[in-house]
Design an enzyme around this catalytic site. Structure first.
Site, mmCIF file in Angstrom:
data_model
loop_
_atom_site.group_PDB
_atom_site.id
_atom_site.type_symbol
_atom_site.label_atom_id
_atom_site.label_comp_id
_atom_site.label_asym_id
_atom_site.label_seq_id
_atom_site.Cartn_x
_atom_site.Cartn_y
_atom_site.Cartn_z
ATOM 1 N N ASP A 231 0.833 -1.203 0.000
ATOM 2 C CA ASP A 231 0.000 0.000 0.000
ATOM 3 C C ASP A 231 0.869 1.255 0.000
ATOM 4 O O ASP A 231 1.873 1.324 0.724
ATOM 5 C CB ASP A 231 -0.896 -0.030 1.239
ATOM 6 C CG ASP A 231 -1.907 1.093 1.263
ATOM 7 O OD1 ASP A 231 -2.718 1.187 0.330
ATOM 8 O OD2 ASP A 231 -1.887 1.888 2.237
ATOM 9 N N GLU A 283 14.481 -15.750 -0.317
ATOM 10 C CA GLU A 283 14.810 -16.836 0.596
ATOM 11 C C GLU A 283 13.730 -17.927 0.574
ATOM 12 O O GLU A 283 13.996 -19.092 0.886
ATOM 13 C CB GLU A 283 14.957 -16.312 2.022
ATOM 14 C CG GLU A 283 16.149 -15.400 2.254
ATOM 15 C CD GLU A 283 16.151 -14.856 3.671
ATOM 16 O OE1 GLU A 283 15.508 -15.476 4.555
ATOM 17 O OE2 GLU A 283 16.773 -13.800 3.896
#
Length: 583
Positions: A231, A283
């Site tokens: 956002d 990751e």
């Protein structure tokens, strides 16, 4: 492959071509994905309290899979006082009880994955709720404390500090600053809130804020989400010294105030934040994504957000705002593809979301329609719903023929209009209150969905009245009412999303078909699919070719050469022979 090499400059049937974008061969599901936005409180209510919930999303997830979308993006569902429909977060690692529990969230993700859908969640890192434990700690700790440094507190101007620290305005109207009372009862410092006063901005110059949001990212990645829509991603870092700004509150360019100079948006230090987030996502594997809600202009600046080590996608607000202005639309499509191709990123396309008047309503005006975010009330000029719905179908068919990713907002597949007859006492957007009703706000596009025409509340829920009232027209547009009608808006969406996938248009190319780019029509070739939209008042005769999909019945077919005329407010997909294509 270069743009110049992927296609010859002319096609026997499409005519002269201007190549813009070559086929996309890069890895990444998101590069061509259609992502469906779910606004949880308005999707489906299963417990009868008038507010949508995770049980409702889970129950209707097969309907979304049937649409042939790739992923679901959820607007905020975190624990919140709900002053701004959940964009005021009090706990980023919990579910608000109105939607269910963390277990309900996990069940919803499992059902989505079972159906082959990914789940993306909204992240709100610019601001939180004034009820968040960190902000409450900042209020209690006093000026100069580490707790207060988590947010942007400043002393006021003037002899008694009675004036705000600068002239910045809130997106929702009024000042972007609110003064607090200190723990000892005296008038105190001011805190910055680019949105409502209940939404204090974090201080991203503080490394403790970075660490907290990296923890939040990992919390949701560990629960199996496929990424984050970030956002107001362009707003986290503010310019040093917080200089005055005389331009628009939203940072868009205006006379004398180019958007790139807005001190509360687009600061260089933002990019290091998103590089760190990108490393965290990697990751967890190569398929987790970040999408920026970054309303920056001019459009080439958008490329700064989607460089290879930053965001994967960014929303294309210029496209959303272009409407049916054909020269503007062509320019934005061209500039989007060329700018993002330069950094190896896909473009995205969108026509509606939870912050703007639905495009089925916007396109129902002879003029440009209401200002985004202002809403429409019963005293305003009223749109032509049928005209708006027909134009919306044409615009959607045009958009979904473009290469790149696409976002669709819940209910647009039903051709839903905005809710207009919302009584003042039921309006909940803070914009309405902060402007004294001068701006109605975004409630109209957030009205709960109709599922079953003959049931209470059009099948949204069988208990309390929905949190916002549904227009009378919603019953006839309910999903079950449209499901069996081959010519319905819903079945158009099903056909075009299915065809988009089968034809692999999201991975395709784009060349403007110059013969069909006129004052009243716009056309491009994607592979061997010619997409033509006619917004003029007269029919447009098109070349021979197999009609793959159209927004409504063509006005006439030729008996021998399969030529036909495309009516006003229609779009068509034609498969035509093209020489010189590759890949």
């Amino acid at each position: 492959m270069s743009v110049d090499s992927f296609l010859h400059s002319a096609s026997p049937l499409a005519g002269a071509l201007t190549p813009i974008h070559a086929p996309d061969k890069a890895h990444g599901w998101w590069r061509s994905a259609v992502i469906y936005q779910v606004y949880p409180r308005s999707f489906r209510d299963m417990n009868g309290d008038g507010i949508g919930d995770f049980a409702g999303i889970t129950a209707e997830m097969p309907q979304l899979a049937e649409l042939d979308v790739d992923a679901v993006w959820l607007s905020p569902f975190y624990r919140s006082p709900q002053r701004d429909a959940g964009y005021d977060v009090s706990d980023y690692c919990d579910v608000d009880p109105i939607f269910g529990t963390l277990g309900d969230f996990d069940g919803m993700v499992a059902e989505a994955n079972r159906l082959g859908l990914r789940v993306i969640v909204d992240l709100v890192p610019n601001h939180c709720s004034d009820q968040h434990r960190d902000f409450q700690a900042a209020l209690a700790a006093g000026p100069g404390s580490p707790e207060r440094d988590m947010f942007i507190f400043r002393d006021g101007q003037g002899a008694e500090g009675n004036e705000p620290p600068n002239n910045w305005e809130s997106h929702f109207g009024g000042s972007a600053w609110t003064r607090i009372t200190e723990p000892d009862g005296t008038p105190g410092q001011w805190y910055l809130h680019l949105f409502d006063s209940s939404q204090p901005d974090f201080n991203w110059d503080n490394q403790a804020v970075h660490a907290e949001f990296e923890r939040i990212l990992r919390f949701w990645l560990d629960r199996g989400v496929s990424g984050f829509r970030v956002d107001v991603a362009h707003a986290l870092v503010k310019a040093p010294g917080l200089p005055a700004w005389g331009g628009r509150a939203d940072g868009s360019s205006s006379d004398g105030f180019p958007g790139h100079e807005a001190p509360m948006f687009g600061q260089p230090a933002l990019h290091d934040i998103y590089r760190a987030w990108r490393r965290i996502l990697e990751e967890y594997g190569p398929d987790r994504i970040l999408c920026a809600e970054a309303n920056v202009d001019p459009l080439p600046r958008l490329a700064n957000w989607v460089r290879p080590d930053e965001m994967h996608q960014a929303f294309n607000f210029p496209y959303l705002h272009a409407g049916l202005d054909l020269p503007r639309l062509r320019h934005i499509v061209t500039e989007s593809l060329t700018s993002l191709d330069a950094v190896g990123a896909p473009s995205t396309w969108v026509l509606s979301n939870h912050d703007v008047v639905r495009h089925a309503t916007r396109f129902g005006y002879a003029w440009s329609g209401p200002r985004d975010g202002d809403g429409i009330g019963p005293q305003d000029p009223q749109p032509d719903e049928e005209l708006g719905r027909a134009r919306a179908a044409a615009a959607s068919l045009f958009m979904l023929g473009l290469p790149g990713g696409a976002y669709i907002y819940q209910g647009e597949e039903l051709g839903l209009p905005d809710g207009i007859d919302i009584p003042d006492h039921q309006r909940q957007d803070p914009t309405f209150a902060r402007t004294g009703g001068a701006r109605l706000g975004r409630d109209g596009c957030r009205v709960p969905l109709p599922w079953k025409a003959s049931e209470r509340h059009s099948g949204f829920g069988d208990g309390d009245a929905p949190w916002l009232p549904q227009p009378e027209s919603f019953a006839k547009l309910a999903r079950d009412a449209q499901a069996g009608d081959p010519s319905s808006h819903l079945n158009l969406y099903r056909r075009m999303l299915n065809a988009r996938r089968e034809l692999d248009l999201g991975r395709g190319s784009l060349s403007w078909a110059e013969e069909w780019c006129t004052a009243s029509s716009l056309a491009f070739l994607n592979g061997d699919i010619l997409v033509v939209m006619n917004v003029g008042s007269d029919p447009l005769e098109l070349p021979a070719g197999e009609v793959v999909l159209r927004s409504s019945s063509p006005s006439g077919y030729g008996e021998d050469d399969r030529r036909f005329a495309l009516g006003s407010g229609e779009t068509v997909w034609l498969r035509i022979p093209v020489e010189g294509t590759e890949g």
